[in-house]
Motif scaffolding. Sequence first.
Motif, PDB file in Angstrom:
ATOM      1  N   GLN A   4      -0.045   9.229 -16.737  1.00 61.23           N
ATOM      2  CA  GLN A   4      -1.390   8.689 -16.547  1.00 61.23           C
ATOM      3  C   GLN A   4      -1.340   7.175 -16.396  1.00 61.23           C
ATOM      4  N   ARG A   5      -0.551   6.506 -17.205  1.00 66.81           N
ATOM      5  CA  ARG A   5      -0.426   5.054 -17.111  1.00 66.81           C
ATOM      6  C   ARG A   5       0.183   4.635 -15.774  1.00 66.81           C
ATOM      7  N   ASP A   6       1.207   5.370 -15.321  1.00 66.80           N
ATOM      8  CA  ASP A   6       1.812   5.067 -14.025  1.00 66.80           C
ATOM      9  C   ASP A   6       0.797   5.224 -12.897  1.00 66.80           C
ATOM     10  N   HIS A   7      -0.003   6.283 -12.969  1.00 62.50           N
ATOM     11  CA  HIS A   7      -1.017   6.503 -11.936  1.00 62.50           C
ATOM     12  C   HIS A   7      -2.071   5.404 -11.966  1.00 62.50           C
ATOM     13  N   ASP A   8      -2.540   5.061 -13.158  1.00 62.55           N
ATOM     14  CA  ASP A   8      -3.538   3.992 -13.287  1.00 62.55           C
ATOM     15  C   ASP A   8      -2.992   2.662 -12.774  1.00 62.55           C
ATOM     16  N   ARG A   9      -1.730   2.384 -13.068  1.00 65.27           N
ATOM     17  CA  ARG A   9      -1.096   1.150 -12.600  1.00 65.27           C
ATOM     18  C   ARG A   9      -1.034   1.125 -11.078  1.00 65.27           C
ATOM     19  N   ALA A  10      -0.670   2.240 -10.481  1.00 66.18           N
ATOM     20  CA  ALA A  10      -0.595   2.315  -9.022  1.00 66.18           C
ATOM     21  C   ALA A  10      -1.967   2.091  -8.390  1.00 66.18           C
ATOM     22  N   ILE A  11      -2.990   2.663  -8.978  1.00 69.30           N
ATOM     23  CA  ILE A  11      -4.351   2.486  -8.452  1.00 69.30           C
ATOM     24  C   ILE A  11      -4.794   1.032  -8.596  1.00 69.30           C
ATOM     25  N   PHE A  69       0.826  -1.200   0.000  1.00 64.57           N
ATOM     26  CA  PHE A  69       0.000   0.000   0.000  1.00 64.57           C
ATOM     27  C   PHE A  69       0.869   1.263   0.000  1.00 64.57           C
ATOM     28  N   GLN A  70       1.973   1.231   0.734  1.00 61.39           N
ATOM     29  CA  GLN A  70       2.880   2.373   0.758  1.00 61.39           C
ATOM     30  C   GLN A  70       3.498   2.613  -0.617  1.00 61.39           C
ATOM     31  N   LEU A  71       3.914   1.535  -1.274  1.00 62.61           N
ATOM     32  CA  LEU A  71       4.527   1.680  -2.597  1.00 62.61           C
ATOM     33  C   LEU A  71       3.521   2.155  -3.639  1.00 62.61           C
ATOM     34  N   ALA A  72       2.307   1.616  -3.590  1.00 62.66           N
ATOM     35  CA  ALA A  72       1.282   2.037  -4.544  1.00 62.66           C
ATOM     36  C   ALA A  72       0.936   3.511  -4.346  1.00 62.66           C
ATOM     37  N   THR A  73       0.851   3.935  -3.100  1.00 71.62           N
ATOM     38  CA  THR A  73       0.567   5.336  -2.810  1.00 71.62           C
ATOM     39  C   THR A  73       1.703   6.230  -3.282  1.00 71.62           C
ATOM     40  N   ALA A  74       2.938   5.810  -3.017  1.00 75.60           N
ATOM     41  CA  ALA A  74       4.099   6.594  -3.446  1.00 75.60           C
ATOM     42  C   ALA A  74       4.150   6.688  -4.967  1.00 75.60           C
ATOM     43  N   ARG A  75       3.834   5.590  -5.643  1.00 72.93           N
ATOM     44  CA  ARG A  75       3.842   5.591  -7.114  1.00 72.93           C
ATOM     45  C   ARG A  75       2.784   6.541  -7.663  1.00 72.93           C
ATOM     46  N   ALA A  76       1.611   6.548  -7.057  1.00 77.96           N
ATOM     47  CA  ALA A  76       0.544   7.447  -7.503  1.00 77.96           C
ATOM     48  C   ALA A  76       0.928   8.906  -7.266  1.00 77.96           C
ATOM     49  N   ARG A  77       1.561   9.196  -6.130  1.00 77.73           N
ATOM     50  CA  ARG A  77       2.004  10.566  -5.844  1.00 77.73           C
ATOM     51  C   ARG A  77       3.088  11.002  -6.821  1.00 77.73           C
ATOM     52  N   HIS A  78       3.983  10.088  -7.171  1.00 78.30           N
ATOM     53  CA  HIS A  78       5.033  10.403  -8.144  1.00 78.30           C
ATOM     54  C   HIS A  78       4.410  10.718  -9.505  1.00 78.30           C
ATOM     55  N   ALA A  79       3.442   9.919  -9.919  1.00 81.93           N
ATOM     56  CA  ALA A  79       2.780  10.160 -11.208  1.00 81.93           C
ATOM     57  C   ALA A  79       2.056  11.504 -11.208  1.00 81.93           C
ATOM     58  N   ALA A  80       1.437  11.857 -10.095  1.00 80.63           N
ATOM     59  CA  ALA A  80       0.753  13.149 -10.002  1.00 80.63           C
ATOM     60  C   ALA A  80       1.756  14.300 -10.090  1.00 80.63           C
TER      61      ALA A  80
END
Length: 118
Positions: free
Chosen positions: A94-101, A8-19
């Motif tokens: 966008q793809r990185d964010h979608d992947r993280a979600i 969950f921490q990694l997915a959240t960090a990945r989404a924040r990076h994509a944003a």
Amino acid sequence: MFDGLDIFQLATARARHAAARQAVVAQNIANADTPGYRARDITDFADALRRLEVQGGDPRGDLGIRTFDVDAPASPNGNTVSLELEMVRGVEAQRDHDRAIRVYDSALNILRSSLGRR
């Protein structure tokens, strides 16, 4: 209770990076006609995560994302923004964010299944 799970921490960090990358891309596009503007990008997620691990940081905190000038040819007015490249970078973000979600959602579904809840 479950906020300490690495997935969950990694997915959240990945989404924040994509944003953050999407914000830099938007700033570049907004300044596409500004004379002398230098296009910017951010370090990729693997580098930011590696730097964070070396420093002993927490992915829920500051990721240590750094921006840098993109090495691109300048137009006659000194602007280095290429709208085509910015569109590609925007799609990548966008793809990185979608992947993280999707990773976050899948991990949450696995956790729910293991608890017997759906």
